[in-house]
Design an enzyme around this catalytic site. Sequence first.
Site, PDB file in Angstrom:
ATOM      1  N   LYS A   1       0.882  -1.168   0.125  1.00 35.14           N
ATOM      2  CA  LYS A   1       0.181   0.007   0.057  1.00 35.14           C
ATOM      3  C   LYS A   1       0.806   1.174  -0.215  1.00 35.14           C
ATOM      4  O   LYS A   1       1.788   1.295   0.657  1.00 35.14           O
ATOM      5  CB  LYS A   1      -1.042  -0.065   1.533  1.00 35.14           C
TER       6      LYS A   1
ATOM      7  N   SER B   1      -9.692   0.875   3.163  1.00 28.68           N
ATOM      8  CA  SER B   1      -9.114   1.928   2.512  1.00 28.68           C
ATOM      9  C   SER B   1      -7.873   1.268   1.733  1.00 28.68           C
ATOM     10  O   SER B   1      -7.467   1.805   0.660  1.00 28.68           O
ATOM     11  CB  SER B   1      -8.295   2.891   3.354  1.00 28.68           C
TER      12      SER B   1
ATOM     13  N   SER C   1      -9.411  -1.564   7.268  1.00 23.56           N
ATOM     14  CA  SER C   1      -8.959  -1.297   5.852  1.00 23.56           C
ATOM     15  C   SER C   1      -8.388  -2.293   5.209  1.00 23.56           C
ATOM     16  O   SER C   1      -7.863  -2.225   4.361  1.00 23.56           O
ATOM     17  CB  SER C   1      -8.375  -0.031   6.195  1.00 23.56           C
TER      18      SER C   1
END
Lengths: 95, 482
Positions: free
Chosen positions: B74, B149, B173
């Site tokens: 990420k 997310s 997330s």
Amino acid sequence: MKITKHTVDYVANLARLNFNDEEALKLSAQMEDILAYMDKLNSLNTENVIPMEHVKPVSNIFRKDMVSPSFDREQILRNAPVKEDGAFKVPKIVE
Amino acid sequence: MTIEQLHGKLISKEIKVEELVHQYYEKIEAKDKDISAYISLCKDNAMKNAVLIQERINQNKDITPLTGIPMAIKDNMCTKDSKTTCGSKMLENFEPPYNATVVEKLESSGSILLGKLNMDEFAMGGSTENSAFKKTKNPYDLSRVPGGSSGGSAACVAADMAVFTLGSDTGGSIRQPASFCGVVGLKPTYGTISRYGLVAFASSLDQIGPITKTVTDAGLVLNATAGKDKYDSTSSERNIADYNEYLKKDIKNIKLAVPRQYLASGISAEVKDSILNAINEYEKMGIVCEYVDLKLADYAIAAYYIISSAEASSNLARYDGIKYGYHSENYTNLIELYKNSRSEGFGAEVKRRIMLGTYALSSGYYDAYYKKALQVRTLIKNEFDKIFETYDGIIGPTAPTTAYKIGEKSEDPLEMYLGDVYTVSVNIAGLPAISIPCGFDSHHLPVGLQIIGKAFDERKILQIAYAYEQQSSFQGLIKEAK
């Protein structure tokens, strides 16, 4: 809790943000909505309950005061948008 | 293929690291124009590393289960001298002067970083629609969100554009996008993986974790990334040699709790059916599953959004337009420089959270909101502790629905927040939890089963998840995306 445009302006200044009138209006409605939802916590009795900032009990951790390599000045300044003479450049603060 | 399978092929020299890395870049080339999981690629570096790692394999030196495995992370984990945007215009050109601890650890494991993945700006959101750069699509249906997310991280694994990825989980997330994309997502106990070099959102809740195709793979990635780090004073001293230690142990003595509140109102009928089926499967294995009350479940979202926004407002105060990050050209004094840089650099959701957090911490409201939320946090943790006196794990849905349409919820922030109903309390209490695929709805969209464990009991939730995965008709679920 009523969130007025005045409240939005006050909090925005604390948070160092700007909102135009249209944004502030939209935000005041959204914040009011969200805070109204959060008010459901008031139905819980929390008298004498200790607030928990952290699940893991945390306290200051000190290391030995020894010299060790740190970042190179140039490397740190590489991401600075405005710099001069090996320093961050900011607008004049003290007249 | 999984880490386990590829490891075998790499070690037996059936496939070379360079070939494998090359194959993955070809897949990315073919698929990512539709899915948009990646923000940036580091192909030159990856190809160079592949040669070095192949050398290691040839010499049979320093081989780990991740050696030669192509992966991605990420874009909120710092990679030295290469862009780490956090999905924000604020950090669009930020090149960190150091690597996050997880990046160092993955590098020393011999895995190969392919690139960095899309996310909601500063990890705030549940659909990856809040990225400043692009909207990631769900590989199962390109008109739908991948969750968030860590939406890029989940979509990337589902479409097999990396063997595994890392995400971060502040309120769900990792688990919610894993659920939406039909992959395995593990949020370890707070403090298990160092947060050093993870761009801070809410420091008392943030935790990095793996997104993988199988439960075994999740344990392997955890083995490589967990551990005490002198750069993160909240990282745990616990030293667990193998998180997969319990996988094949007898499961019969396990007792599971099912919170009634997790199957009550707000859950879609199809998700509920899948979860009830999963419970049934566990019972068939001889595991006791009993309904319990998690009375505070309904208060977790309110407490979470106060605590996380308060911490975010403090953490994000560092973005001043001076030291690094977006710098407005439009100012006459210092305060204007701050305000204009922040207002132009942050997106709408980030600003909304900063405002909520600042309000909750401001004079006159601190006790009513922030302190109250921290007291409720204590109550939520106590309620979990009580359940874990009797049970080994808590099972239920990861999210109340399957993946929804892009744009469906992006106009109503509160509605988006309510999607986190089953995940946030885990972060509030600092517990480990995993989401594994457990079925499809009628649109052929995956449903996720969440298993929550005691603090530092990752081995047990991996064992519980593995047992389901082995019997599940869901084997081979990870289909190649179109």
